[in-house]
Motif scaffolding. Structure first.
Motif, PDB file in Angstrom:
ATOM      1  N   ASN A 312       0.819  -1.220   0.000  1.00  7.87           N
ATOM      2  CA  ASN A 312       0.000   0.000   0.000  1.00  7.87           C
ATOM      3  C   ASN A 312       0.848   1.263   0.000  1.00  7.87           C
ATOM      4  O   ASN A 312       0.352   2.348   0.307  1.00  7.87           O
ATOM      5  CB  ASN A 312      -0.957   0.007   1.192  1.00  7.87           C
ATOM      6  CG  ASN A 312      -0.230   0.049   2.534  1.00  7.87           C
ATOM      7  OD1 ASN A 312       0.990  -0.064   2.594  1.00  7.87           O
ATOM      8  ND2 ASN A 312      -0.988   0.214   3.606  1.00  7.87           N
ATOM      9  N   ILE A 313       2.135   1.133  -0.347  1.00  5.30           N
ATOM     10  CA  ILE A 313       3.011   2.294  -0.487  1.00  5.30           C
ATOM     11  C   ILE A 313       3.080   2.672  -1.963  1.00  5.30           C
ATOM     12  O   ILE A 313       3.539   1.891  -2.794  1.00  5.30           O
ATOM     13  CB  ILE A 313       4.419   2.015   0.059  1.00  5.30           C
ATOM     14  CG1 ILE A 313       4.357   1.645   1.538  1.00  5.30           C
ATOM     15  CG2 ILE A 313       5.326   3.240  -0.146  1.00  5.30           C
ATOM     16  CD1 ILE A 313       5.702   1.257   2.121  1.00  5.30           C
ATOM     17  N   TYR A 314       2.627   3.877  -2.264  1.00  4.99           N
ATOM     18  CA  TYR A 314       2.638   4.364  -3.648  1.00  4.99           C
ATOM     19  C   TYR A 314       3.926   5.176  -3.845  1.00  4.99           C
ATOM     20  O   TYR A 314       3.958   6.381  -3.645  1.00  4.99           O
ATOM     21  CB  TYR A 314       1.385   5.198  -3.909  1.00  4.99           C
ATOM     22  CG  TYR A 314       0.140   4.349  -4.076  1.00  4.99           C
ATOM     23  CD1 TYR A 314      -0.503   4.270  -5.302  1.00  4.99           C
ATOM     24  CD2 TYR A 314      -0.367   3.599  -3.014  1.00  4.99           C
ATOM     25  CE1 TYR A 314      -1.631   3.473  -5.473  1.00  4.99           C
ATOM     26  CE2 TYR A 314      -1.490   2.800  -3.172  1.00  4.99           C
ATOM     27  CZ  TYR A 314      -2.116   2.749  -4.401  1.00  4.99           C
ATOM     28  OH  TYR A 314      -3.224   1.955  -4.561  1.00  4.99           O
ATOM     29  N   ASN A 315       4.988   4.466  -4.249  1.00  6.17           N
ATOM     30  CA  ASN A 315       6.333   5.040  -4.238  1.00  6.17           C
ATOM     31  C   ASN A 315       6.536   6.153  -5.257  1.00  6.17           C
ATOM     32  O   ASN A 315       7.338   7.057  -5.035  1.00  6.17           O
ATOM     33  CB  ASN A 315       7.366   3.945  -4.493  1.00  6.17           C
ATOM     34  CG  ASN A 315       7.253   2.796  -3.514  1.00  6.17           C
ATOM     35  OD1 ASN A 315       6.412   1.918  -3.681  1.00  6.17           O
ATOM     36  ND2 ASN A 315       8.076   2.801  -2.481  1.00  6.17           N
ATOM     37  N   GLY A 316       5.853   6.094  -6.399  1.00  7.12           N
ATOM     38  CA  GLY A 316       6.016   7.135  -7.411  1.00  7.12           C
ATOM     39  C   GLY A 316       7.436   7.233  -7.939  1.00  7.12           C
ATOM     40  O   GLY A 316       8.008   8.323  -8.014  1.00  7.12           O
ATOM     41  N   ALA A 317       8.015   6.101  -8.345  1.00  5.51           N
ATOM     42  CA  ALA A 317       9.387   6.118  -8.867  1.00  5.51           C
ATOM     43  C   ALA A 317       9.488   6.969 -10.126  1.00  5.51           C
ATOM     44  O   ALA A 317      10.404   7.789 -10.268  1.00  5.51           O
ATOM     45  CB  ALA A 317       9.857   4.685  -9.141  1.00  5.51           C
ATOM     46  N   LEU A 318       8.542   6.794 -11.049  1.00  3.99           N
ATOM     47  CA  LEU A 318       8.560   7.609 -12.264  1.00  3.99           C
ATOM     48  C   LEU A 318       7.704   8.853 -12.120  1.00  3.99           C
ATOM     49  O   LEU A 318       7.941   9.844 -12.806  1.00  3.99           O
ATOM     50  CB  LEU A 318       8.082   6.770 -13.459  1.00  3.99           C
ATOM     51  CG  LEU A 318       8.905   5.520 -13.778  1.00  3.99           C
ATOM     52  CD1 LEU A 318       8.521   4.947 -15.131  1.00  3.99           C
ATOM     53  CD2 LEU A 318      10.414   5.790 -13.723  1.00  3.99           C
ATOM     54  N   ASP A 319       6.735   8.808 -11.221  1.00  7.98           N
ATOM     55  CA  ASP A 319       5.842   9.951 -11.002  1.00  7.98           C
ATOM     56  C   ASP A 319       5.918  10.366  -9.528  1.00  7.98           C
ATOM     57  O   ASP A 319       5.088   9.962  -8.737  1.00  7.98           O
ATOM     58  CB  ASP A 319       4.416   9.549 -11.377  1.00  7.98           C
ATOM     59  CG  ASP A 319       3.411  10.690 -11.263  1.00  7.98           C
ATOM     60  OD1 ASP A 319       3.836  11.851 -11.225  1.00  7.98           O
ATOM     61  OD2 ASP A 319       2.203  10.397 -11.204  1.00  7.98           O
ATOM     62  N   ASN A 320       6.917  11.178  -9.077  1.00  7.21           N
ATOM     63  CA  ASN A 320       7.775  11.894  -9.978  1.00  7.21           C
ATOM     64  C   ASN A 320       9.196  11.938  -9.404  1.00  7.21           C
ATOM     65  O   ASN A 320       9.879  12.945  -9.502  1.00  7.21           O
ATOM     66  CB  ASN A 320       7.226  13.309 -10.220  1.00  7.21           C
ATOM     67  CG  ASN A 320       8.022  14.097 -11.216  1.00  7.21           C
ATOM     68  OD1 ASN A 320       8.457  13.582 -12.228  1.00  7.21           O
ATOM     69  ND2 ASN A 320       8.238  15.358 -10.919  1.00  7.21           N
ATOM     70  N   ALA A 321       9.620  10.822  -8.776  1.00  6.70           N
ATOM     71  CA  ALA A 321      11.019  10.773  -8.329  1.00  6.70           C
ATOM     72  C   ALA A 321      11.960  10.973  -9.505  1.00  6.70           C
ATOM     73  O   ALA A 321      13.013  11.614  -9.382  1.00  6.70           O
ATOM     74  CB  ALA A 321      11.305   9.443  -7.638  1.00  6.70           C
ATOM     75  N   SER A 322      11.577  10.462 -10.675  1.00  8.63           N
ATOM     76  CA  SER A 322      12.440  10.602 -11.851  1.00  8.63           C
ATOM     77  C   SER A 322      12.550  12.061 -12.288  1.00  8.63           C
ATOM     78  O   SER A 322      13.618  12.508 -12.723  1.00  8.63           O
ATOM     79  CB  SER A 322      11.912   9.741 -13.002  1.00  8.63           C
ATOM     80  OG  SER A 322      10.609  10.144 -13.394  1.00  8.63           O
ATOM     81  N   GLY A 323      11.457  12.817 -12.181  1.00 11.69           N
ATOM     82  CA  GLY A 323      11.521  14.229 -12.549  1.00 11.69           C
ATOM     83  C   GLY A 323      12.361  15.037 -11.582  1.00 11.69           C
ATOM     84  O   GLY A 323      13.132  15.915 -11.984  1.00 11.69           O
ATOM     85  N   ILE A 324      12.235  14.764 -10.278  1.00 14.82           N
ATOM     86  CA  ILE A 324      13.061  15.460  -9.289  1.00 14.82           C
ATOM     87  C   ILE A 324      14.530  15.084  -9.472  1.00 14.82           C
ATOM     88  O   ILE A 324      15.423  15.941  -9.354  1.00 14.82           O
ATOM     89  CB  ILE A 324      12.586  15.136  -7.866  1.00 14.82           C
ATOM     90  CG1 ILE A 324      11.193  15.734  -7.627  1.00 14.82           C
ATOM     91  CG2 ILE A 324      13.569  15.661  -6.827  1.00 14.82           C
ATOM     92  CD1 ILE A 324      11.136  17.251  -7.668  1.00 14.82           C
ATOM     93  N   ALA A 325      14.813  13.812  -9.772  1.00 16.18           N
ATOM     94  CA  ALA A 325      16.194  13.398 -10.046  1.00 16.18           C
ATOM     95  C   ALA A 325      16.755  14.164 -11.232  1.00 16.18           C
ATOM     96  O   ALA A 325      17.924  14.586 -11.223  1.00 16.18           O
ATOM     97  CB  ALA A 325      16.239  11.896 -10.309  1.00 16.18           C
ATOM     98  N   THR A 326      15.927  14.371 -12.242  1.00 20.74           N
ATOM     99  CA  THR A 326      16.327  15.154 -13.417  1.00 20.74           C
ATOM    100  C   THR A 326      16.672  16.586 -13.025  1.00 20.74           C
ATOM    101  O   THR A 326      17.693  17.135 -13.453  1.00 20.74           O
ATOM    102  CB  THR A 326      15.185  15.164 -14.450  1.00 20.74           C
ATOM    103  OG1 THR A 326      14.929  13.828 -14.881  1.00 20.74           O
ATOM    104  CG2 THR A 326      15.552  15.993 -15.657  1.00 20.74           C
ATOM    105  N   MET A 327      15.807  17.196 -12.226  1.00 22.58           N
ATOM    106  CA  MET A 327      16.043  18.580 -11.809  1.00 22.58           C
ATOM    107  C   MET A 327      17.316  18.694 -10.984  1.00 22.58           C
ATOM    108  O   MET A 327      18.126  19.625 -11.180  1.00 22.58           O
ATOM    109  CB  MET A 327      14.855  19.095 -11.004  1.00 22.58           C
ATOM    110  CG  MET A 327      14.970  20.562 -10.624  1.00 22.58           C
ATOM    111  SD  MET A 327      13.663  21.116  -9.510  1.00 22.58           S
ATOM    112  CE  MET A 327      14.141  20.308  -7.987  1.00 22.58           C
ATOM    113  N   LEU A 328      17.534  17.755 -10.069  1.00 24.44           N
ATOM    114  CA  LEU A 328      18.737  17.817  -9.235  1.00 24.44           C
ATOM    115  C   LEU A 328      20.000  17.601 -10.057  1.00 24.44           C
ATOM    116  O   LEU A 328      21.035  18.217  -9.782  1.00 24.44           O
ATOM    117  CB  LEU A 328      18.640  16.777  -8.120  1.00 24.44           C
ATOM    118  CG  LEU A 328      17.601  17.061  -7.032  1.00 24.44           C
ATOM    119  CD1 LEU A 328      17.511  15.890  -6.063  1.00 24.44           C
ATOM    120  CD2 LEU A 328      17.931  18.350  -6.281  1.00 24.44           C
TER     121      LEU A 328
END
Length: 523
Positions: A312-328
């Motif tokens: 029940n953990i909605y990790n959001g690897a692509l939405d949007n950890a990937s976007g924040i990784a891009t920004m960093l």
């Protein structure tokens, strides 16, 4: 793509040496994604512990890169108070007759609602005179409750899909501008059930004003098509004929319903803080340093769903950890480049995107810097393949498209037309809040080329807003690094170009939100 190329002659070519030499690193973006999408971050739900940890992580990365704090009081955090309101009781009467069919949404600006007002029907509730649908023409709605059909009429076939999406999103704002006291939207049973008994969340500014009900609006409510007929019983109009016309997208009249509605409702509030995380790289050119190009992305996801069994953990690897990784990673490239850009670069990780673009709405309304000239938004790239093209949502509207095309050409990435126009992506992510303030903005998705269409279709079908959007996905980190480098190059071009980004001449959004600003010609 045609618009970008034909407008390119309007701008000076900018090919900064720093952008050509810098390279994004797969290991850097992987490290960010693996931290932010770990189960210990608990899905980064706004107002939950996992989001606070994610915000602390982003702030620590800003500091390690030597970026200046651009939040509140010399910190990296722009604190935002959110209020969640739930309905605890309601009584609705139409012409004195009690009805349970009209579903009132919770208010966040008052714990009780006491409203009596006349009803007026406004068709689709649109201010779209340019397309033959001005529902407000000749109608006084001040102090009244406006009744409208969900959806939009049959607009011209060649109209960019972003325009009807925006018009559909703007019905409440239109009613508020005309002084209405409330809005009732007629829709399908499924549409109404989505809103019925659903909590309302909004930000509260320093003066106590809430973001969800503009102007003097006191109420939003919903009613199904099957239950709306009673609202028209005194109007002398054939409701079934109106509903049939609405289903076909035909033009609809506006008229007084000759009825009055009273609403008594009470609400229960809870509050939480979920900050935006903001940093700045000062520009090197004193004449341009007060102008800012923003790189943005939302840090939040859906958190933990306590009522679900299993994962029940909605990790959001692509939405949007990937976007924040891009920004960093783009921030790292800017911070470590030998030559700094002329304009300042702003980096913003937003809260509460998943609750309705709320963090972006707050920042766009309460910016921490002056003169924000353009926004490059990083939301949900799908780095599951070696992408060869990108879609620039916003390309038909403003000249950031030129920078996208030129930056892509430098590293062999082409710009493709929108492959999913029915999704109206331009109006569904954080950059839209800045466009509504008149600021040219854009969002890039990895494209459909080189197998991308199948990857996108599977992501939307199986992973989007699901618990399986997690680190078990076969994430192509070199591809994500390439996406980061592309966005860095785009922002770098915008920051070094003597010409600010402009809306195109005759563009719907530019004319609506920045009517007096200079425009770029389309040839």
């Amino acid at each position: 793509m045609r618009l970008a190329l034909t407008a390119a002659a309007f701008f000076l070519a900018v090919t900064p040496a720093a952008a050509q030499e810098m390279r994004a690193e797969a290991s850097e973006v992987q490290a960010h994604v693996e931290f932010l999408a770990d189960d210990l971050l608990e899905g980064r739900g706004s107002g939950q512990r996992g989001y606070d940890l994610a915000a602390l992580y982003v702030a620590s990365r800003y500091r390690a890169l030597g970026l200046e704090p651009a939040g509140d009081d010399g910190t990296y955090l722009q604190n935002i108070l959110y209020r969640r309101s739930s309905l605890t009781g309601s009584e609705v009467r139409v012409d004195g007759n009690k009805t349970g069919d009209i579903k009132v949404t919770p208010n966040v600006d008052s714990e009780r609602l006491d409203l009596d007002a006349d009803l007026v029907f406004l068709g689709y509730g649109l201010e779209a005179g340019a397309y033959g649908h001005d529902s407000y023409a000749g109608v006084d709605v001040a102090g009244k409750i406006v009744v409208v059909f969900n959806g939009t009429p049959d607009l011209p076939n060649d109209l960019n899909s972003d325009i009807p999406a925006h018009l559909g999103n703007s019905k409440v704002d239109s009613a508020a501008r005309r002084g209405a006291a409330g809005v009732i939207t007629i829709g399908s049973g499924r549409f109404v059930n989505f809103f019925a008994n659903r909590p309302t969340t909004a930000w509260i500014d320093h003066e106590g004003r809430a973001s969800n009900l503009p102007g003097d609006l006191k109420m939003r409510a919903f009613v199904s098509t099957g239950d709306a007929k009673k609202l028209f019983s005194r109007s002398g109009r054939d409701f079934d004929a109106l509903a049939a016309a609405a289903r076909k997208g035909d033009a609809l009249p506006s008229f007084d319903l000759r009825s009055r509605m009273s609403v008594r409702a009470s609400f229960e509030w809870s509050e939480f803080n979920a900050p935006n995380v903001v940093a700045k790289l000062p520009g090197a050119n004193p004449a341009m340093a007060n102008e800012h190009v923003a790189m943005t992305g939302h840090l939040d996801h859906l958190g933990i769903r306590e009522d679900e069994k299993g994962d029940n953990i909605y990790n959001g690897a692509l939405d949007n950890a990937s976007g924040i990784a891009t920004m960093l990673e783009a921030a790292r490239l800017f911070a470590t480049a030998d030559e700094k850009p002329d304009r300042s670069i702003l980096f913003v990780a937003f809260s509460a995107e998943e609750l309705g673009l709320l963090g972006a709405s707050y920042y766009a309304t309460n910016p921490t810097v002056s003169d924000l000239i353009g926004v490059v938004n990083l939301d949900m790239p799908v780095p599951l393949y070696d992408f060869t093209d990108v879609t620039a949502f916003g390309a038909p509207h403003n000249t950031i498209a030129v920078a996208v095309a030129e930056a892509g050409a430098e590293i062999g990435i082409r710009v493709a037309p929108d492959p999913m126009p029915g999704q109206a992506i331009f109006t569904r992510s954080d950059h839209y809040e800045f466009a509504k303030k008149g600021i040219p903005a854009i969002l890039l998705f990895t494209g459909y080329g080189n197998g991308g269409e199948a990857k996108w279709n599977k992501f939307f079908a199986d992973y989007y807003h699901q618990a399986d959007d997690d680190l078990s996905l076969d994430i192509n980190y070199p591809a994500l690094a390439r996406y980061a480098e592309l966005n860095y190059r785009i922002a770098n071009r915008l920051a070094n170009n003597p010409q600010r980004p402009l809306w195109y001449e005759g563009n719907f959004f530019g004319d609506l939100f920045a009517p007096d600003a200079p425009k770029a010609p389309i040839k």
